[in-house]
Design a protein around this motif. Structure first.
Motif, PDB file in Angstrom:
ATOM      1  N   SER A 190      -2.425   6.122   2.263  1.00 43.28           N
ATOM      2  CA  SER A 190      -2.121   5.779   0.878  1.00 43.28           C
ATOM      3  C   SER A 190      -1.347   6.927   0.260  1.00 43.28           C
ATOM      4  CB  SER A 190      -3.410   5.523   0.081  1.00 43.28           C
ATOM      5  OG  SER A 190      -3.108   5.371  -1.307  1.00 43.28           O
ATOM      6  N   ALA A 191      -0.203   6.599  -0.335  1.00 39.97           N
ATOM      7  CA  ALA A 191       0.577   7.604  -1.055  1.00 39.97           C
ATOM      8  C   ALA A 191       0.124   7.724  -2.501  1.00 39.97           C
ATOM      9  CB  ALA A 191       2.066   7.241  -1.005  1.00 39.97           C
ATOM     10  N   ALA A 192      -0.767   6.834  -2.929  1.00 39.73           N
ATOM     11  CA  ALA A 192      -1.222   6.829  -4.317  1.00 39.73           C
ATOM     12  C   ALA A 192      -2.465   7.683  -4.523  1.00 39.73           C
ATOM     13  CB  ALA A 192      -1.497   5.389  -4.760  1.00 39.73           C
ATOM     14  N   PHE A 193      -3.363   7.712  -3.539  1.00 42.29           N
ATOM     15  CA  PHE A 193      -4.624   8.438  -3.661  1.00 42.29           C
ATOM     16  C   PHE A 193      -4.830   9.322  -2.440  1.00 42.29           C
ATOM     17  CE2 PHE A 193      -5.166   4.331  -5.816  1.00 42.29           C
ATOM     18  CZ  PHE A 193      -5.497   4.758  -7.103  1.00 42.29           C
ATOM     19  N   LYS A 194      -5.350  10.526  -2.710  1.00 42.25           N
ATOM     20  CA  LYS A 194      -5.673  11.414  -1.601  1.00 42.25           C
ATOM     21  C   LYS A 194      -6.943  10.951  -0.904  1.00 42.25           C
ATOM     22  CE  LYS A 194      -6.941  16.178  -0.511  1.00 42.25           C
ATOM     23  NZ  LYS A 194      -7.222  17.532  -1.064  1.00 42.25           N
ATOM     24  N   ASP A 195      -7.963  10.638  -1.682  1.00 46.10           N
ATOM     25  CA  ASP A 195      -9.245  10.203  -1.145  1.00 46.10           C
ATOM     26  C   ASP A 195      -9.425   8.723  -1.430  1.00 46.10           C
ATOM     27  OD1 ASP A 195     -10.063  12.815  -0.298  1.00 46.10           O
ATOM     28  OD2 ASP A 195     -10.444  13.293  -2.398  1.00 46.10           O
ATOM     29  N   VAL A 196      -9.486   7.936  -0.381  1.00 44.72           N
ATOM     30  CA  VAL A 196      -9.691   6.497  -0.511  1.00 44.72           C
ATOM     31  C   VAL A 196     -10.915   6.105   0.298  1.00 44.72           C
ATOM     32  CG1 VAL A 196      -7.275   5.896  -0.953  1.00 44.72           C
ATOM     33  CG2 VAL A 196      -8.084   6.082   1.397  1.00 44.72           C
ATOM     34  N   ARG A 202      17.425   2.965  -5.677  1.00 47.62           N
ATOM     35  CA  ARG A 202      18.434   3.870  -6.226  1.00 47.62           C
ATOM     36  C   ARG A 202      18.974   3.441  -7.581  1.00 47.62           C
ATOM     37  NH1 ARG A 202      23.063   4.630  -4.353  1.00 47.62           N
ATOM     38  NH2 ARG A 202      23.225   6.721  -5.213  1.00 47.62           N
ATOM     39  N   GLY A 203      18.572   2.286  -8.071  1.00 49.50           N
ATOM     40  CA  GLY A 203      19.028   1.894  -9.397  1.00 49.50           C
ATOM     41  C   GLY A 203      19.550   0.482  -9.492  1.00 49.50           C
ATOM     42  N   PHE A 204      19.679  -0.210  -8.354  1.00 52.68           N
ATOM     43  CA  PHE A 204      20.135  -1.600  -8.364  1.00 52.68           C
ATOM     44  C   PHE A 204      18.941  -2.549  -8.314  1.00 52.68           C
ATOM     45  CE2 PHE A 204      23.571   0.943  -6.719  1.00 52.68           C
ATOM     46  CZ  PHE A 204      24.683   0.437  -7.387  1.00 52.68           C
ATOM     47  N   GLY A 205      17.834  -2.119  -8.888  1.00 54.00           N
ATOM     48  CA  GLY A 205      16.608  -2.914  -8.901  1.00 54.00           C
ATOM     49  C   GLY A 205      15.552  -2.209  -9.728  1.00 54.00           C
ATOM     50  N   PRO A 206      14.272  -2.440  -9.447  1.00 55.35           N
ATOM     51  CA  PRO A 206      13.196  -1.864 -10.254  1.00 55.35           C
ATOM     52  C   PRO A 206      13.042  -0.369 -10.019  1.00 55.35           C
ATOM     53  CG  PRO A 206      12.271  -2.998  -8.368  1.00 55.35           C
ATOM     54  CD  PRO A 206      13.747  -3.272  -8.362  1.00 55.35           C
ATOM     55  N   ALA A 207      12.096   0.231 -10.742  1.00 58.40           N
ATOM     56  CA  ALA A 207      11.875   1.663 -10.637  1.00 58.40           C
ATOM     57  C   ALA A 207      11.290   2.034  -9.281  1.00 58.40           C
ATOM     58  CB  ALA A 207      10.943   2.121 -11.763  1.00 58.40           C
ATOM     59  N   HIS A 208      11.160   3.326  -9.046  1.00 56.18           N
ATOM     60  CA  HIS A 208      10.640   3.852  -7.794  1.00 56.18           C
ATOM     61  C   HIS A 208       9.184   3.409  -7.595  1.00 56.18           C
ATOM     62  CE1 HIS A 208       9.434   6.652  -4.705  1.00 56.18           C
ATOM     63  NE2 HIS A 208      10.680   7.091  -4.587  1.00 56.18           N
ATOM     64  N   PRO A 209       8.865   2.764  -6.469  1.00 51.68           N
ATOM     65  CA  PRO A 209       7.493   2.297  -6.248  1.00 51.68           C
ATOM     66  C   PRO A 209       6.612   3.397  -5.656  1.00 51.68           C
ATOM     67  CG  PRO A 209       8.854   1.614  -4.431  1.00 51.68           C
ATOM     68  CD  PRO A 209       9.765   2.359  -5.377  1.00 51.68           C
ATOM     69  N   THR A 210       5.331   3.154  -5.631  1.00 53.79           N
ATOM     70  CA  THR A 210       4.363   4.005  -4.940  1.00 53.79           C
ATOM     71  C   THR A 210       3.622   3.146  -3.925  1.00 53.79           C
ATOM     72  OG1 THR A 210       4.046   5.369  -6.917  1.00 53.79           O
ATOM     73  CG2 THR A 210       2.368   5.522  -5.196  1.00 53.79           C
ATOM     74  N   VAL A 211       3.544   3.628  -2.704  1.00 52.00           N
ATOM     75  CA  VAL A 211       2.858   2.868  -1.652  1.00 52.00           C
ATOM     76  C   VAL A 211       1.350   3.006  -1.867  1.00 52.00           C
ATOM     77  CG1 VAL A 211       2.434   2.646   0.819  1.00 52.00           C
ATOM     78  CG2 VAL A 211       4.745   3.130  -0.013  1.00 52.00           C
ATOM     79  N   ALA A 212       0.726   1.929  -2.344  1.00 52.45           N
ATOM     80  CA  ALA A 212      -0.721   1.948  -2.522  1.00 52.45           C
ATOM     81  C   ALA A 212      -1.416   2.060  -1.179  1.00 52.45           C
ATOM     82  CB  ALA A 212      -1.184   0.693  -3.259  1.00 52.45           C
ATOM     83  N   GLU A 213      -0.896   1.317  -0.188  1.00 54.87           N
ATOM     84  CA  GLU A 213      -1.518   1.358   1.134  1.00 54.87           C
ATOM     85  C   GLU A 213      -0.541   0.852   2.181  1.00 54.87           C
ATOM     86  OE1 GLU A 213      -5.722   0.018   3.275  1.00 54.87           O
ATOM     87  OE2 GLU A 213      -5.067  -0.966   1.428  1.00 54.87           O
ATOM     88  N   LEU A 214      -0.512   1.573   3.281  1.00 54.48           N
ATOM     89  CA  LEU A 214       0.211   1.125   4.481  1.00 54.48           C
ATOM     90  C   LEU A 214      -0.805   1.135   5.605  1.00 54.48           C
ATOM     91  CD1 LEU A 214       3.660   2.233   5.819  1.00 54.48           C
ATOM     92  CD2 LEU A 214       1.671   2.297   7.325  1.00 54.48           C
ATOM     93  N   ARG A 215      -0.933   0.018   6.268  1.00 49.44           N
ATOM     94  CA  ARG A 215      -1.894  -0.062   7.372  1.00 49.44           C
ATOM     95  C   ARG A 215      -1.267  -0.768   8.568  1.00 49.44           C
ATOM     96  NH1 ARG A 215      -7.019  -3.524   5.940  1.00 49.44           N
ATOM     97  NH2 ARG A 215      -7.371  -1.821   4.489  1.00 49.44           N
ATOM     98  N   HIS A 216      -1.667  -0.286   9.747  1.00 46.52           N
ATOM     99  CA  HIS A 216      -1.238  -0.916  10.990  1.00 46.52           C
ATOM    100  C   HIS A 216      -2.473  -1.213  11.817  1.00 46.52           C
ATOM    101  CE1 HIS A 216      -0.192  -0.914  15.313  1.00 46.52           C
ATOM    102  NE2 HIS A 216       0.903  -1.521  14.918  1.00 46.52           N
ATOM    103  N   GLY A 217      -2.472  -2.354  12.465  1.00 47.18           N
ATOM    104  CA  GLY A 217      -3.610  -2.710  13.295  1.00 47.18           C
ATOM    105  C   GLY A 217      -3.428  -4.068  13.939  1.00 47.18           C
ATOM    106  N   ILE A 218      -4.524  -4.589  14.435  1.00 46.07           N
ATOM    107  CA  ILE A 218      -4.523  -5.861  15.162  1.00 46.07           C
ATOM    108  C   ILE A 218      -5.165  -6.934  14.287  1.00 46.07           C
ATOM    109  CG2 ILE A 218      -5.280  -7.071  17.233  1.00 46.07           C
ATOM    110  CD1 ILE A 218      -3.269  -4.881  17.771  1.00 46.07           C
TER     111      ILE A 218
END
Length: 433
Positions: free
Chosen positions: A105-111, A245-261
């Motif tokens: 998570s790029a939003a929280f250090k401790d999840v 870069r400016g041709f759309g909404p503001a800069h997002p924050t990745v709440a969560e990225l997960r990989h798995g099965i």
């Protein structure tokens, strides 16, 4: 737009295909499908994702046939997919059931459940490893054994530390003690519980399958997500980058990225349709991303307040960059402000499909003799040069309908029995000893 069929050139085309096959076999070396599958897993994931077909072995075969061209491999795999029957439709997949092996998570250090770094290139130095030139099966096996020994030492050390702590009556404090690295809670759920996410009514409509139905606008979200998921990886990434870069909404924050099965289940054909009657037919690796965007919403008192809106992305395999870009474009298309190209459904969805893009661009290489003569005539009229026709322009009627496939082989490859050139009549000269 109309096209005129080109007649003639059959022998030249046949010899062109022979030359293509010669380019593939000329080195005298081959690589088996299993080696491609094990050596290039990320490329296999990309081809399968853009083809909408989870078949690692067939993706490797397509790459071998396409001589490493991803877009050609996707074309081959999509064509094969179109011949397959579809006897079943899977039950709805719940991402919360994912067996996670990477979760950040790029939003929280401790999840809750902790950050699980997993396998990633994010922290590599991107330096070319020349040692890989000398890598063989023995060195590969030795590296595998070395990693296993290191991991085993750590596991034994942790177990010994725990036993010593228990025998001394001390509390064993281990960061991973009691942690379940399989199913982990979603980060967005905690924001949702605090009322910080925009609330939406559940949409239980049957999803649109863009492989079975034409894409129409305005497109439902299910069609948008499917089109983005099977879009060309680089195109989705480029448009997602443009949006940030400016041709759309503001800069997002990745709440969560997960990989798995994730397991795939289907209903029993003679069952009641309940979940307990379903059975698992397999599992696939996926990457899921939920990104946060600040938006303005109306509160219960009629005032304005800031809340978060989610953008969603999910792709086959480890396509993390594509999944993030997909979540950005998902949010863009939800807003639908056509002042920005990345929020225009038609602009985004029609232009991220790799087969559509490469097919239309590549067709420009094919004969356009008749249409160009029309353009040539129009240009001459503006110059008052209608009568001054000469050279190849005067012989356009002869050129139309003929093809040649001349291709000389470089001098260093002219060995005994190797083709020198394909003649216009379709024959090939061979040098004899």
């Amino acid at each position: 737009m109309g096209y005129v069929a080109v007649r003639g050139g059959r022998e030249a085309i046949e010899e062109s295909l022979n030359l293509l096959e010669w380019e593939r076999v000329r080195s005298g070396r081959s690589i088996d499908v299993e080696s491609i599958q094990s050596a290039f897993p990320d490329l296999i994931d990309q081809v399968m994702g853009e083809s909408s077909l989870y078949a690692p072995e067939l993706a490797a075969l397509a790459l071998k046939q396409a001589q490493g061209s991803p877009e050609e491999a996707v074309f081959l795999l999509r064509a094969f997919r179109s011949t397959l029957e579809r006897p079943y439709v899977s039950r709805t997949i719940e991402p919360k059931t994912m067996e996670v092996d990477r979760r950040i998570s790029a939003a929280f250090k401790d999840v809750p459940g902790g950050q699980v770094l997993g396998a990633t290139r994010d922290y590599t130095h991107r330096l070319l490893d020349f040692n890989l030139r000398e890598e063989d099966e023995d060195s590969l096996l030795e590296a595998k054994k070395r990693l296993k020994r290191e991991w085993k030492k750590r596991v034994v050390a942790k177990a010994r530390e725990k036993l010593e702590a228990q025998s001394d009556g001390r509390n064993f404090d281990c960061e991973s003690e009691g942690r379940d690295f399989g199913r982990l809670p979603k980060v967005a759920d905690y924001l949702r519980e605090e009322g910080l996410l925009v609330q939406h009514e559940p949409n239980n409509e049957e999803p649109v399958d863009v492989t079975m139905e034409p894409l129409v606008f305005p497109a439902p979200r299910s069609a948008r997500l499917q089109t983005l998921a099977r879009g060309m990886t680089q195109a989705v990434g480029a448009l997602g980058y443009a949006a940030i870069r400016g041709f759309g909404p503001a800069h997002p924050t990745v709440a969560e990225l997960r990989h798995g099965i994730i397991e795939i289940a289907i209903d029993h054909p003679l069952g009641s349709g309940a979940a307990e009657d379903a059975y698992c037919v397999g599992s696939i690796p996926v990457t899921e991303v939920e990104s946060l965007f600040e938006v303005e919403a109306q509160n219960a008192q009629g005032g304005k307040e800031l809340v978060f809106e989610l953008g969603y992305g999910m792709v086959i395999g480890r396509g993390e960059t594509k999944a993030i870009a997909m979540s950005v474009l998902d949010n863009c298309l939800e807003q639908g402000d056509k002042r920005f190209p990345t929020q225009d459904e038609e602009f985004v969805l029609y232009h991220v499909d790799g087969i559509e893009a490469t097919g239309f661009i590549s067709h420009l290489k094919l004969p356009h003799y008749v249409t160009f003569q029309s353009k040539l005539s129009a240009v001459r009229k503006t110059r008052g040069d209608e009568d001054g026709v000469s050279g190849i322009c005067a012989d356009a009627s002869v050129a139309e309908g003929s093809l040649s496939a001349q291709q000389a082989v470089p001098d260093e490859t002219r060995t005994a029995g190797a083709p020198h050139a394909a003649k216009a009549d379709g024959s090939i000269d061979f040098e004899k000893e």
